[in-house]
Write a protein that holds these residues in place. Structure first.
Motif, PDB file in Angstrom:
ATOM      1  N   GLU A 119       0.840  -1.208   0.000  1.00  0.00           N
ATOM      2  CA  GLU A 119       0.000   0.000   0.000  1.00  0.00           C
ATOM      3  C   GLU A 119       0.877   1.262   0.000  1.00  0.00           C
ATOM      4  N   ALA A 120       1.900   1.266   0.856  1.00  0.00           N
ATOM      5  CA  ALA A 120       2.753   2.460   0.962  1.00  0.00           C
ATOM      6  C   ALA A 120       3.602   2.633  -0.298  1.00  0.00           C
ATOM      7  N   GLU A 121       4.042   1.519  -0.865  1.00  0.00           N
ATOM      8  CA  GLU A 121       4.838   1.580  -2.095  1.00  0.00           C
ATOM      9  C   GLU A 121       3.993   2.132  -3.251  1.00  0.00           C
ATOM     10  N   ILE A 122       2.765   1.627  -3.361  1.00  0.00           N
ATOM     11  CA  ILE A 122       1.860   2.125  -4.406  1.00  0.00           C
ATOM     12  C   ILE A 122       1.609   3.621  -4.195  1.00  0.00           C
ATOM     13  N   ASN A 123       1.395   4.032  -2.958  1.00  0.00           N
ATOM     14  CA  ASN A 123       1.188   5.461  -2.673  1.00  0.00           C
ATOM     15  C   ASN A 123       2.358   6.302  -3.165  1.00  0.00           C
ATOM     16  N   MET A 124       3.582   5.825  -2.910  1.00  0.00           N
ATOM     17  CA  MET A 124       4.774   6.566  -3.367  1.00  0.00           C
ATOM     18  C   MET A 124       4.736   6.765  -4.876  1.00  0.00           C
ATOM     19  N   VAL A 125       4.288   5.737  -5.588  1.00  0.00           N
ATOM     20  CA  VAL A 125       4.283   5.808  -7.053  1.00  0.00           C
ATOM     21  C   VAL A 125       3.142   6.682  -7.562  1.00  0.00           C
ATOM     22  N   ILE A 126       1.933   6.498  -7.020  1.00  0.00           N
ATOM     23  CA  ILE A 126       0.806   7.243  -7.614  1.00  0.00           C
ATOM     24  C   ILE A 126       0.670   8.658  -7.065  1.00  0.00           C
ATOM     25  N   HIS A 127       1.178   8.918  -5.867  1.00  0.00           N
ATOM     26  CA  HIS A 127       1.002  10.259  -5.292  1.00  0.00           C
ATOM     27  C   HIS A 127       2.294  11.075  -5.203  1.00  0.00           C
ATOM     28  N   ALA A 128       3.472  10.449  -5.309  1.00  0.00           N
ATOM     29  CA  ALA A 128       4.698  11.179  -4.955  1.00  0.00           C
ATOM     30  C   ALA A 128       5.866  10.955  -5.917  1.00  0.00           C
ATOM     31  N   ASN A 129       5.595  10.358  -7.072  1.00  0.00           N
ATOM     32  CA  ASN A 129       6.644  10.171  -8.064  1.00  0.00           C
ATOM     33  C   ASN A 129       7.821   9.311  -7.563  1.00  0.00           C
ATOM     34  N   GLY A 130       7.499   8.295  -6.784  1.00  0.00           N
ATOM     35  CA  GLY A 130       8.532   7.349  -6.349  1.00  0.00           C
ATOM     36  C   GLY A 130       9.294   7.803  -5.121  1.00  0.00           C
ATOM     37  N   GLY A 131      10.336   7.041  -4.759  1.00  0.00           N
ATOM     38  CA  GLY A 131      11.121   7.371  -3.579  1.00  0.00           C
ATOM     39  C   GLY A 131      12.010   6.213  -3.183  1.00  0.00           C
ATOM     40  N   VAL A 132      12.368   6.194  -1.898  1.00  0.00           N
ATOM     41  CA  VAL A 132      13.289   5.168  -1.398  1.00  0.00           C
ATOM     42  C   VAL A 132      12.663   4.468  -0.193  1.00  0.00           C
TER      43      VAL A 132
ATOM     44  N   LYS B 226      11.013  -7.305  15.398  1.00  0.00           N
ATOM     45  CA  LYS B 226      10.117  -6.479  14.595  1.00  0.00           C
ATOM     46  C   LYS B 226      10.696  -6.150  13.222  1.00  0.00           C
ATOM     47  N   ILE B 227       9.810  -5.713  12.361  1.00  0.00           N
ATOM     48  CA  ILE B 227      10.222  -5.274  11.033  1.00  0.00           C
ATOM     49  C   ILE B 227       9.869  -3.798  10.920  1.00  0.00           C
ATOM     50  N   ASP B 228      10.902  -2.958  10.756  1.00  0.00           N
ATOM     51  CA  ASP B 228      10.713  -1.504  10.625  1.00  0.00           C
ATOM     52  C   ASP B 228      10.912  -1.096   9.169  1.00  0.00           C
ATOM     53  N   ILE B 229      10.020  -0.251   8.668  1.00  0.00           N
ATOM     54  CA  ILE B 229      10.164   0.206   7.277  1.00  0.00           C
ATOM     55  C   ILE B 229       9.927   1.711   7.186  1.00  0.00           C
ATOM     56  N   TRP B 230      10.822   2.397   6.456  1.00  0.00           N
ATOM     57  CA  TRP B 230      10.691   3.833   6.185  1.00  0.00           C
ATOM     58  C   TRP B 230      10.465   4.045   4.687  1.00  0.00           C
ATOM     59  N   PHE B 231       9.429   4.788   4.345  1.00  0.00           N
ATOM     60  CA  PHE B 231       9.141   5.128   2.947  1.00  0.00           C
ATOM     61  C   PHE B 231       9.394   6.624   2.796  1.00  0.00           C
ATOM     62  N   ARG B 232      10.425   7.006   2.050  1.00  0.00           N
ATOM     63  CA  ARG B 232      10.746   8.430   1.918  1.00  0.00           C
ATOM     64  C   ARG B 232      10.536   8.887   0.486  1.00  0.00           C
ATOM     65  N   ASP B 233       9.728   9.939   0.319  1.00  0.00           N
ATOM     66  CA  ASP B 233       9.546  10.481  -1.028  1.00  0.00           C
ATOM     67  C   ASP B 233       9.735  11.991  -1.036  1.00  0.00           C
ATOM     68  N   LYS B 234       9.931  12.520  -2.240  1.00  0.00           N
ATOM     69  CA  LYS B 234      10.064  13.968  -2.418  1.00  0.00           C
ATOM     70  C   LYS B 234       8.848  14.501  -3.159  1.00  0.00           C
ATOM     71  N   GLY B 235       7.695  13.943  -2.825  1.00  0.00           N
ATOM     72  CA  GLY B 235       6.451  14.322  -3.495  1.00  0.00           C
ATOM     73  C   GLY B 235       5.869  15.611  -2.943  1.00  0.00           C
ATOM     74  N   PRO B 236       4.592  15.840  -3.212  1.00  0.00           N
ATOM     75  CA  PRO B 236       3.953  17.103  -2.856  1.00  0.00           C
ATOM     76  C   PRO B 236       3.638  17.260  -1.370  1.00  0.00           C
ATOM     77  N   GLY B 237       3.759  16.172  -0.594  1.00  0.00           N
ATOM     78  CA  GLY B 237       3.379  16.251   0.819  1.00  0.00           C
ATOM     79  C   GLY B 237       1.880  16.052   0.991  1.00  0.00           C
ATOM     80  N   ILE B 238       1.449  15.831   2.234  1.00  0.00           N
ATOM     81  CA  ILE B 238       0.026  15.605   2.526  1.00  0.00           C
ATOM     82  C   ILE B 238      -0.488  16.785   3.355  1.00  0.00           C
ATOM     83  N   PRO B 239      -1.396  17.587   2.799  1.00  0.00           N
ATOM     84  CA  PRO B 239      -1.850  18.798   3.485  1.00  0.00           C
ATOM     85  C   PRO B 239      -2.575  18.520   4.810  1.00  0.00           C
ATOM     86  N   ASP B 240      -3.383  17.467   4.853  1.00  0.00           N
ATOM     87  CA  ASP B 240      -4.169  17.193   6.048  1.00  0.00           C
ATOM     88  C   ASP B 240      -4.112  15.690   6.343  1.00  0.00           C
ATOM     89  N   ILE B 241      -3.260  15.312   7.276  1.00  0.00           N
ATOM     90  CA  ILE B 241      -3.037  13.883   7.546  1.00  0.00           C
ATOM     91  C   ILE B 241      -4.307  13.210   8.079  1.00  0.00           C
TER      92      ILE B 241
END
Ligand code: ATP
Ligand code: MG
Lengths: 114, 140
Positions: free
Chosen positions: B48-61, B70-85
């Motif tokens: 879900e988070a990976e798809i979000n990076m692609v459709i909303h934020a032009n990809g990322g790391v 535990k399994i920790d994951i960070w999704f970092r993108d340089k997209g437009p940001g989310i105005p209202d979380i």
């Protein structure tokens, strides 16, 4: 229900995964929104869909689904078939429409799960 | 102690490849031998988070850290940001364009679904700069 019974009931044609036809599956879901599959599917192992893009196979893989039925005779391209083969997912296409395909499987005892 | 770390570059211009990182991590977790239920929760949330990076934020790391606990994951993108979380977290809220809907996404279920399947979730976002989504799934 064995996957090969699903092939018969849906008058379907196998696209890949013939080696898995004797596997037993118990529940199915029909959806064109992969978002809904990801949000609502629990232990269903068959996905019926009218979409043919690679995300259908990736979604099924994430949900541990074993079999995808493309309705209305749709057929995905080679790239999608290769992905399914890699993941061990059976693909088949049925000439039936979504409603009829789901109804026939339900009638023969396959359920919606959860 | 960390068992393994992974980094995935997610291209923003190719929707057909979205989900490759999630598929790859799923197979690695299987090899390590995590419980199938844990693997499925990680897989769904990550996809879900990976798809979000692609459709909303032009990809990322994506950075993943796997430990026995535990399994920790960070999704970092340089997209437009989310105005209202808070709004973005609501079921059914989506800004996805029609072409994304016709591919089967954009129901506004992704973020709530990530929340449902993870033990921790945190979104840091700045308009015009990008978004980092952090998730953690406990292996118990
Ligand atoms: N990485 C991101 N960058 C910018 N905006 C985002 C990002 N992730 C989510 N959003 C915003 O939050 C909204 C809700 O996200 P969510 O994943 O819940 O739904 P969706 O992606 O639109 O649809 P679905 O996930 O059901 O396919 C998105 O429509 C988008 O506006
Ligand atoms: Mg989403």
């Amino acid at each position: 229900m064995k996957i090969r019974e699903i092939v018969d009931i849906l008058e379907a044609e196998i696209i890949c995964g013939e080696e898995h036809l004797d596997n037993e599956l118990h529940s199915a879901c029909g959806a064109d929104m992969m978002s809904d599959v990801l949000a609502f599917v629990k232990d269903q192992s068959v996905l019926l869909t009218g979409l043919i893009n690679p995300q259908v196979v990736r979604t099924a893989d994430m949900m541990d689904m074993r079999c995808i039925v493309f309705v209305r005779g749709k057929c995905p391209d080679e790239q999608v078939v290769e992905l399914a083969q890699e993941r061990g997912i059976v693909l088949m296409k049925s000439p039936l429409r979504m409603f009829v395909a789901c109804g026939k499987l339900y009638e023969k005892g396959l359920r919606g799960g959860c | 102690m960390s068992l393994a770390t992974y980094r995935f570059e997610v291209p923003g211009d190719d929707f057909t490849r979205a989900g490759e990182a999630s598929g790859s991590l799923k197979r690695s977790l299987k090899k390590i031998g995590f419980d199938p239920d844990i693997i499925r929760r990680v897989s769904i949330a990550m996809y879900e988070a990976e798809i979000n990076m692609v459709i909303h934020a032009n990809g990322g790391v994506i950075d993943v850290e796997v430990s026995p606990q535990k399994i920790d994951i960070w999704f970092r993108d340089k997209g437009p940001g989310i105005p209202d979380i808070d709004l973005a977290m609501q079921e059914g809220y989506s800004t996805a364009p029609d072409n994304v809907r016709s591919l089967g996404f954009g129901a506004g279920m992704g973020l709530p679904n990530i929340k449902k399947y993870t033990d921790e979730m945190k979104i840091d976002t700045e308009i015009g700069v990008g978004t980092t989504v952090y998730i953690s799934v406990y292996a118990k």
